[in-house]
Write a protein that holds these residues in place. Structure first.
Motif, PDB file in Angstrom:
ATOM      1  N   ILE A   1       0.903  -1.159   0.076  1.00 37.15           N
ATOM      2  CA  ILE A   1      -0.118   0.160   0.102  1.00 37.15           C
ATOM      3  C   ILE A   1       1.000   1.168   0.101  1.00 37.15           C
ATOM      4  O   ILE A   1       0.658   2.249  -0.907  1.00 37.15           O
ATOM      5  CB  ILE A   1      -0.823  -0.003   1.336  1.00 37.15           C
ATOM      6  CG1 ILE A   1      -1.881  -1.129   0.968  1.00 37.15           C
ATOM      7  CG2 ILE A   1      -1.810   1.339   1.334  1.00 37.15           C
ATOM      8  CD1 ILE A   1      -2.810  -1.190   2.169  1.00 37.15           C
ATOM      9  N   SER A   2       1.909   1.256   0.776  1.00 41.75           N
ATOM     10  CA  SER A   2       2.717   2.342   1.025  1.00 41.75           C
ATOM     11  C   SER A   2       3.545   2.592  -0.435  1.00 41.75           C
ATOM     12  O   SER A   2       3.805   3.602  -0.858  1.00 41.75           O
ATOM     13  CB  SER A   2       3.818   2.306   2.137  1.00 41.75           C
ATOM     14  OG  SER A   2       3.138   2.202   3.508  1.00 41.75           O
ATOM     15  N   ASP A   3       4.052   1.547  -1.117  1.00 40.42           N
ATOM     16  CA  ASP A   3       4.804   1.303  -2.090  1.00 40.42           C
ATOM     17  C   ASP A   3       3.960   1.925  -3.338  1.00 40.42           C
ATOM     18  O   ASP A   3       4.296   2.859  -4.092  1.00 40.42           O
ATOM     19  CB  ASP A   3       5.493   0.212  -2.388  1.00 40.42           C
ATOM     20  CG  ASP A   3       6.632  -0.217  -1.233  1.00 40.42           C
ATOM     21  OD1 ASP A   3       7.106   0.607  -0.784  1.00 40.42           O
ATOM     22  OD2 ASP A   3       6.887  -1.395  -1.445  1.00 40.42           O
ATOM     23  N   ILE A   4       2.739   1.736  -3.459  1.00 42.65           N
ATOM     24  CA  ILE A   4       1.880   1.968  -4.412  1.00 42.65           C
ATOM     25  C   ILE A   4       1.577   3.337  -4.364  1.00 42.65           C
ATOM     26  O   ILE A   4       1.675   4.190  -5.381  1.00 42.65           O
ATOM     27  CB  ILE A   4       0.736   1.058  -4.446  1.00 42.65           C
ATOM     28  CG1 ILE A   4       0.988  -0.499  -5.155  1.00 42.65           C
ATOM     29  CG2 ILE A   4      -0.393   1.586  -5.550  1.00 42.65           C
ATOM     30  CD1 ILE A   4      -0.017  -1.419  -4.908  1.00 42.65           C
ATOM     31  N   CYS A   5       1.281   3.687  -3.184  1.00 45.50           N
ATOM     32  CA  CYS A   5       0.841   5.184  -3.002  1.00 45.50           C
ATOM     33  C   CYS A   5       1.898   6.380  -3.189  1.00 45.50           C
ATOM     34  O   CYS A   5       2.092   7.206  -3.728  1.00 45.50           O
ATOM     35  CB  CYS A   5       0.735   5.430  -1.516  1.00 45.50           C
ATOM     36  SG  CYS A   5      -1.290   4.838  -1.166  1.00 45.50           S
ATOM     37  N   TYR A   6       3.276   5.921  -3.122  1.00 41.93           N
ATOM     38  CA  TYR A   6       4.327   6.454  -3.442  1.00 41.93           C
ATOM     39  C   TYR A   6       4.670   6.499  -4.852  1.00 41.93           C
ATOM     40  O   TYR A   6       4.890   7.951  -5.384  1.00 41.93           O
ATOM     41  CB  TYR A   6       5.804   6.137  -2.551  1.00 41.93           C
ATOM     42  CG  TYR A   6       7.169   6.595  -3.065  1.00 41.93           C
ATOM     43  CD1 TYR A   6       7.587   7.691  -2.371  1.00 41.93           C
ATOM     44  CD2 TYR A   6       7.894   6.036  -3.971  1.00 41.93           C
ATOM     45  CE1 TYR A   6       8.576   8.361  -2.592  1.00 41.93           C
ATOM     46  CE2 TYR A   6       9.108   6.840  -4.525  1.00 41.93           C
ATOM     47  CZ  TYR A   6       9.301   7.961  -3.663  1.00 41.93           C
ATOM     48  OH  TYR A   6      10.311   8.554  -4.348  1.00 41.93           O
ATOM     49  N   LEU A   7       4.237   5.812  -5.631  1.00 39.01           N
ATOM     50  CA  LEU A   7       4.483   5.729  -6.921  1.00 39.01           C
ATOM     51  C   LEU A   7       3.291   6.602  -7.594  1.00 39.01           C
ATOM     52  O   LEU A   7       3.750   7.325  -8.440  1.00 39.01           O
ATOM     53  CB  LEU A   7       4.533   4.407  -7.491  1.00 39.01           C
ATOM     54  CG  LEU A   7       5.788   3.405  -7.331  1.00 39.01           C
ATOM     55  CD1 LEU A   7       5.297   2.011  -7.892  1.00 39.01           C
ATOM     56  CD2 LEU A   7       6.858   4.218  -7.992  1.00 39.01           C
ATOM     57  N   LEU A   8       2.259   6.361  -6.983  1.00 36.29           N
ATOM     58  CA  LEU A   8       1.126   7.334  -7.693  1.00 36.29           C
ATOM     59  C   LEU A   8       1.465   8.876  -7.318  1.00 36.29           C
ATOM     60  O   LEU A   8       1.119   9.735  -8.300  1.00 36.29           O
ATOM     61  CB  LEU A   8      -0.364   7.000  -6.969  1.00 36.29           C
ATOM     62  CG  LEU A   8      -0.590   5.407  -7.400  1.00 36.29           C
ATOM     63  CD1 LEU A   8      -1.952   5.224  -6.787  1.00 36.29           C
ATOM     64  CD2 LEU A   8      -0.527   5.368  -8.825  1.00 36.29           C
ATOM     65  N   LEU A   9       1.838   9.097  -6.084  1.00 40.11           N
ATOM     66  CA  LEU A   9       2.467  10.402  -5.725  1.00 40.11           C
ATOM     67  C   LEU A   9       3.335  11.070  -6.452  1.00 40.11           C
ATOM     68  O   LEU A   9       3.581  12.361  -6.494  1.00 40.11           O
ATOM     69  CB  LEU A   9       2.337  10.470  -4.190  1.00 40.11           C
ATOM     70  CG  LEU A   9       1.158  10.160  -3.090  1.00 40.11           C
ATOM     71  CD1 LEU A   9       1.477  10.096  -1.653  1.00 40.11           C
ATOM     72  CD2 LEU A   9       0.143  11.313  -3.278  1.00 40.11           C
ATOM     73  N   THR A  10       4.251  10.173  -6.936  1.00 41.27           N
ATOM     74  CA  THR A  10       5.499  10.810  -7.680  1.00 41.27           C
ATOM     75  C   THR A  10       5.399  10.478  -9.118  1.00 41.27           C
ATOM     76  O   THR A  10       6.271  11.314  -9.656  1.00 41.27           O
ATOM     77  CB  THR A  10       6.711  10.233  -6.928  1.00 41.27           C
ATOM     78  OG1 THR A  10       6.732   8.658  -7.363  1.00 41.27           O
ATOM     79  CG2 THR A  10       6.953  10.407  -5.444  1.00 41.27           C
ATOM     80  N   ARG A  11       4.310  10.067  -9.549  1.00 40.24           N
ATOM     81  CA  ARG A  11       4.173   9.783 -10.989  1.00 40.24           C
ATOM     82  C   ARG A  11       2.752  10.107 -11.415  1.00 40.24           C
ATOM     83  O   ARG A  11       1.902   9.604 -11.661  1.00 40.24           O
ATOM     84  CB  ARG A  11       4.343   8.461 -11.446  1.00 40.24           C
ATOM     85  CG  ARG A  11       5.704   7.796 -10.943  1.00 40.24           C
ATOM     86  CD  ARG A  11       6.214   6.546 -11.771  1.00 40.24           C
ATOM     87  NE  ARG A  11       7.543   6.074 -11.213  1.00 40.24           N
ATOM     88  CZ  ARG A  11       8.249   5.594 -11.927  1.00 40.24           C
ATOM     89  NH1 ARG A  11       8.093   5.194 -13.046  1.00 40.24           N
ATOM     90  NH2 ARG A  11       9.412   5.223 -11.393  1.00 40.24           N
TER      91      ARG A  11
END
Length: 402
Positions: A248-258
């Motif tokens: 969940i954290s990793d996916i959110c990080y990718l969505l927030l930075t891409r």
């Protein structure tokens, strides 16, 4: 270990954001299995990196998980994480039997009818609390950590007073430092004793929980015994929330930075599951490798003779980046045609609770983006701190605003 070139020392301690481990990337260039040496264990191991090779090792009965238990096998943690009675270190037909019984509880229908609603209620409550607190908020603290924890603890019927100490022991079990072996061993013993007592309680007084459901699961006259139930509950508690928390954290990080990915999901919310699977394929969700296998006889693989008794590790991370299976594997393509990945494992040891894990991810990401369409990082991406203490790859905090 078979004679040949010297083993490559692989600490597999890379933890810079979600960049791919450069040492693993180099090992992908080898056309055949490579000898590696890990931080712990008495022997070297072969490493298989390509998708077809990993597929072969994980489905070939000549490579045994159960046979590792008599050895101090090569690994990344000072104390072996897996319990000797766990399904993760069984071979067919023993593992097949447990999978048949446990899969009755984790079918797609069971998850959709009995679990998804509980996950939605938990997620909505957590997001309500985040909104009430106001921005900035730490998404790890407000969603990624509590949702999978609360979900699996709730589904297993673990009393709320036991949630915090159980979680603390789980974290101690995942530590990688050489000075943490005794702490990890103590944590494992305490967890096994705890779940053993919990199974005894559910045998006497069944409830509306997974332990009771697993106790009632039957395949003809076959049922799970108390020890199998306790280890299964521990395995589910560990894998059922640890992996989902990180993802969940990793996916959110990718969505927030891409932002292009966020725009894609905003325009096409119906594509959520396909996008999640592409992100799961792409994300290096752990460090290095997991549980090895032992060759039960000599096996020839890509010009290399793996001798009877040799340890063999596979990398699901490199398999997920195999260019022969996934064109442009280092590129996140939200429109990539659906194709099974190895993030949840493969073959007889593929995670039995995939429908539950996907339900958690779909609910967490779907409700988050629906509730907070203007979600953004509240700090520069380079200021996000990442875990360096465990075998997982995840941000320690994700400050967000909306």
């Amino acid at each position: 270990m078979s004679p040949g070139n010297e083993a490559i020392t692989c600490p597999f301690d890379f933890s810079e954001g979600l960049e791919f481990d450069p040492s693993l990337a180099k090992l992908m260039d080898h056309d055949s299995p490579t000898r590696i040496r890990l931080p712990y264990g008495d022997a070297d191991a072969w490493l298989v990196t390509g998708f077809e090779g990993v597929q072969r090792v994980t489905t070939d009965p000549r490579f045994s998980r159960a046979a590792i238990l008599e050895f101090d096998y090569p690994r990344l943690t000072p104390e072996p994480i897996v319990s000797p009675e766990s399904i993760n270190v069984m071979d067919p037909p023993q593992s097949s039997r447990l999978r048949r019984l446990a899969s009755q509880v984790f079918s797609q229908r069971q998850v959709d009818e009995c679990m998804r609603g509980r996950i939605i209620r938990l997620a909505d409550r957590l997001l309500d609390e985040m909104e009430e607190q106001g921005a900035p908020a730490d998404l790890v603290d407000r969603l990624s950590n509590p949702l999978p924890q609360h979900t699996i603890f709730d589904l297993l019927g673990i009393p709320r007073a036991d949630w915090a100490p159980t979680q603390q022991n789980l974290q101690r079990l995942l530590a990688t430092g050489p000075d943490r072996r005794e702490v990890a061993a103590t944590a494992k013993a305490e967890l096994r004793a705890y779940f053993g007592a919990l199974v005894d309680q559910r045998r006497d007084a069944p409830g509306d929980d997974l332990i009771s459901a697993l106790a009632a699961a039957r395949d003809g006259e076959d049922v799970l015994d108390d020890q199998e139930l306790a280890v299964m509950a521990l395995t589910l508690t560990l894998s059922g929330q640890d992996t989902a928390t990180c993802q969940i954290s990793d996916i959110c990080y990718l969505l927030l930075t891409r932002p292009e990915l966020m725009k894609h999901l905003s325009a096409r919310p119906e594509s959520l599951t396909d996008v999640l699977n592409e992100l799961l394929r792409y994300i290096p969700f752990r460090k290095g490798v997991g549980i090895p296998r032992v060759a039960l006889e000599d096996v020839e693989m890509d010009g290399v003779r793996i001798r009877k008794g040799d340890f063999v590790h596979v990398s699901y991370l490199t398999a997920n980046r195999d260019p022969e299976r996934y064109p442009d594997p280092e590129f996140i393509d939200p429109d990539r045609p659906p194709m099974p990945h190895m993030t949840f494992g493969w073959g007889g040891h593929r995670c039995i609770a995939v429908p539950l894990a996907m339900a958690e991810l779909e609910v967490a990401i779907g409700r988050l983006l629906e509730r907070f369409p203007g979600l953004r990082l509240a700090v520069p991406p380079e200021d996000v701190r990442w875990d360096t203490e465990t075998i997982r790859r995840f941000p320690l905090e994700l400050p967000v605003a909306w």
